[in-house]
Design an enzyme around this catalytic site. Structure first.
Site, PDB file in Angstrom:
ATOM      1  N   ILE A 178       0.822  -1.216   0.000  1.00  0.00           N
ATOM      2  CA  ILE A 178       0.000   0.000   0.000  1.00  0.00           C
ATOM      3  C   ILE A 178       0.856   1.266   0.000  1.00  0.00           C
ATOM      4  O   ILE A 178       0.387   2.323  -0.424  1.00  0.00           O
ATOM      5  CB  ILE A 178      -1.005  -0.026   1.181  1.00  0.00           C
ATOM      6  N   ASN A 222      -2.506   1.724  15.671  1.00  0.00           N
ATOM      7  CA  ASN A 222      -2.952   1.366  17.029  1.00  0.00           C
ATOM      8  C   ASN A 222      -3.414   2.664  17.698  1.00  0.00           C
ATOM      9  O   ASN A 222      -3.277   3.747  17.128  1.00  0.00           O
ATOM     10  CB  ASN A 222      -1.844   0.661  17.814  1.00  0.00           C
ATOM     11  N   GLY A 242       4.034  -4.227  11.037  1.00  0.00           N
ATOM     12  CA  GLY A 242       3.095  -4.480   9.953  1.00  0.00           C
ATOM     13  C   GLY A 242       2.978  -3.315   8.985  1.00  0.00           C
ATOM     14  O   GLY A 242       3.968  -2.637   8.673  1.00  0.00           O
ATOM     15  N   ASP A 268       1.546  -0.501   9.433  1.00  0.00           N
ATOM     16  CA  ASP A 268       1.808   0.764  10.144  1.00  0.00           C
ATOM     17  C   ASP A 268       3.302   1.114  10.057  1.00  0.00           C
ATOM     18  O   ASP A 268       3.677   2.246   9.696  1.00  0.00           O
ATOM     19  CB  ASP A 268       1.368   0.579  11.607  1.00  0.00           C
ATOM     20  N   THR A 288      -6.417  -7.876  10.504  1.00  0.00           N
ATOM     21  CA  THR A 288      -6.240  -9.322  10.254  1.00  0.00           C
ATOM     22  C   THR A 288      -4.782  -9.784  10.392  1.00  0.00           C
ATOM     23  O   THR A 288      -4.493 -10.952  10.139  1.00  0.00           O
ATOM     24  CB  THR A 288      -6.765  -9.738   8.859  1.00  0.00           C
ATOM     25  N   GLY A 289      -3.885  -8.882  10.783  1.00  0.00           N
ATOM     26  CA  GLY A 289      -2.494  -9.274  11.029  1.00  0.00           C
ATOM     27  C   GLY A 289      -2.281  -9.511  12.508  1.00  0.00           C
ATOM     28  O   GLY A 289      -2.856 -10.438  13.091  1.00  0.00           O
ATOM     29  N   VAL A 290      -1.505  -8.640  13.131  1.00  0.00           N
ATOM     30  CA  VAL A 290      -1.209  -8.723  14.568  1.00  0.00           C
ATOM     31  C   VAL A 290      -2.492  -8.783  15.405  1.00  0.00           C
ATOM     32  O   VAL A 290      -2.521  -9.440  16.451  1.00  0.00           O
ATOM     33  CB  VAL A 290      -0.360  -7.500  14.983  1.00  0.00           C
TER      34      VAL A 290
HETATM   35  N1  AR6 Z   1       0.846  -3.051   2.319  1.00  0.00           N
HETATM   36  C1  AR6 Z   1      -0.366  -3.644   2.468  1.00  0.00           C
HETATM   37  N2  AR6 Z   1      -0.654  -4.507   3.448  1.00  0.00           N
HETATM   38  C2  AR6 Z   1       0.337  -4.793   4.332  1.00  0.00           C
HETATM   39  C3  AR6 Z   1       1.620  -4.203   4.267  1.00  0.00           C
HETATM   40  C4  AR6 Z   1       1.862  -3.292   3.203  1.00  0.00           C
HETATM   41  N3  AR6 Z   1       3.034  -2.694   3.045  1.00  0.00           N
HETATM   42  N4  AR6 Z   1       2.356  -4.699   5.293  1.00  0.00           N
HETATM   43  C5  AR6 Z   1       1.588  -5.569   5.975  1.00  0.00           C
HETATM   44  N5  AR6 Z   1       0.358  -5.625   5.396  1.00  0.00           N
HETATM   45  P1  AR6 Z   1      -1.123  -5.568  10.547  1.00  0.00           P
HETATM   46  P2  AR6 Z   1      -3.453  -5.112  12.315  1.00  0.00           P
HETATM   47  C6  AR6 Z   1      -0.824  -6.432   5.761  1.00  0.00           C
HETATM   48  O1  AR6 Z   1      -0.538  -6.504  11.527  1.00  0.00           O
HETATM   49  O2  AR6 Z   1      -3.784  -6.556  12.357  1.00  0.00           O
HETATM   50  C7  AR6 Z   1       0.820  -2.683  14.026  1.00  0.00           C
HETATM   51  O3  AR6 Z   1       1.926  -2.921  14.836  1.00  0.00           O
HETATM   52  C8  AR6 Z   1      -0.627  -7.631   6.652  1.00  0.00           C
HETATM   53  O4  AR6 Z   1      -0.081  -8.721   5.924  1.00  0.00           O
HETATM   54  O5  AR6 Z   1      -0.247  -4.563   9.890  1.00  0.00           O
HETATM   55  O6  AR6 Z   1      -4.563  -4.113  12.126  1.00  0.00           O
HETATM   56  C9  AR6 Z   1       0.008  -1.478  14.483  1.00  0.00           C
HETATM   57  O7  AR6 Z   1       0.809  -0.471  15.065  1.00  0.00           O
HETATM   58  C10 AR6 Z   1      -2.074  -7.894   7.070  1.00  0.00           C
HETATM   59  O8  AR6 Z   1      -2.763  -8.597   6.020  1.00  0.00           O
HETATM   60  O9  AR6 Z   1      -2.343  -4.704  11.203  1.00  0.00           O
HETATM   61  C11 AR6 Z   1      -0.918  -2.089  15.494  1.00  0.00           C
HETATM   62  O10 AR6 Z   1      -0.310  -2.202  16.767  1.00  0.00           O
HETATM   63  C12 AR6 Z   1      -2.660  -6.482   7.168  1.00  0.00           C
HETATM   64  O11 AR6 Z   1      -1.715  -5.632   6.493  1.00  0.00           O
HETATM   65  C13 AR6 Z   1      -1.197  -3.462  14.933  1.00  0.00           C
HETATM   66  O12 AR6 Z   1      -0.061  -3.789  14.117  1.00  0.00           O
HETATM   67  C14 AR6 Z   1      -2.851  -5.970   8.578  1.00  0.00           C
HETATM   68  O13 AR6 Z   1      -1.825  -6.455   9.424  1.00  0.00           O
HETATM   69  C15 AR6 Z   1      -2.415  -3.469  14.045  1.00  0.00           C
HETATM   70  O14 AR6 Z   1      -2.707  -4.792  13.682  1.00  0.00           O
END
Ligand code: AR6
Length: 168
Positions: A11, A24, A32, A34, A118-120
């Site tokens: 993204i 967050n 991730g 962020d 859907t990540g962390v």
């Molecule tokens: N482009 C698009 N999607 C991505 C990218 C990218 N560059 N990098 C990762 N993803 P997450 P959450 C996907 O964990 O579950 C952070 O530490 C990833 O594969 O980023 O909302 C924040 O500070 C997954 O499918 O976000 C919060 O503390 C999706 O993005 C926490 O993580 C979301 O994964 C938020 O957790």
């Protein structure tokens, strides 16, 4: 024609009017998507986010895109999954709706989302995809400026889940 589409990619490379960050509640960065957005946008993004003093789950805040190709970054903390009986589905819908409302207020035509929570945060992928697509479709019916919403999925499994939700 208002559309919702799914692509696989990073993204931080998307030149939408607004890209959404799965943040967050501190809005002060993390891992991730962020972490990727903060690295690509540059340190001025931290300074801009600091001024908000955090953001409750499901709400959204907007900054400039700084070094990203996007004009704006919309930051929304999605819910942490705690089993499903803690309002997670409503909070996830709020994240999408409040992000789109801000984008519309700022006159954005194109908006890109990652797969929020859907990540962390461990929100079950298929349920998250259904909630995202339903909420985006509902919003597009009454949007003034937003016309094109893209789900930017980092991996093929995530892209397939959102494509299935769009096809339904
Ligand atoms: N482009 C698009 N999607 C991505 C990218 C990218 N560059 N990098 C990762 N993803 P997450 P959450 C996907 O964990 O579950 C952070 O530490 C990833 O594969 O980023 O909302 C924040 O500070 C997954 O499918 O976000 C919060 O503390 C999706 O993005 C926490 O993580 C979301 O994964 C938020 O957790």
């Amino acid at each position: 024609m208002k559309t919702i589409q799914v692509v696989q990619g990073d993204i931080t490379t998307i030149a939408a009017d607004a890209v959404v960050n799965a943040a967050n509640t501190t809005l002060m960065g993390g891992g991730g998507v962020d972490g990727a957005i903060h690295r690509a946008a540059g340190p001025a993004l931290y300074a801009a986010c600091e001024k908000f003093g955090g953001c409750p789950t499901g709400e959204a805040r907007i900054t400039s895109g700084f070094n990203l190709p996007a004009k704006y970054i919309i930051h929304t903390p999605g819910p942490i999954w705690h089993g499903g009986d803690h309002g997670e589905e409503q909070l996830l819908a709020n994240s999408y709706r409040n992000s789109l409302t801000l984008a519309d207020e700022y006159g954005c035509r194109t908006v890109a989302f990652p797969s929020i929570s859907t990540g962390v945060y461990s929100f079950p992928l298929d349920r998250a995809a259904q909630i995202a697509v339903r909420t985006i479709r509902e919003f597009l019916r009454s949007a003034s400026h937003v016309e094109e919403v893209t789900m930017v999925c980092f991996d093929p499994t995530t892209a397939r889940a959102y494509q299935a939700a769009v096809n339904n």
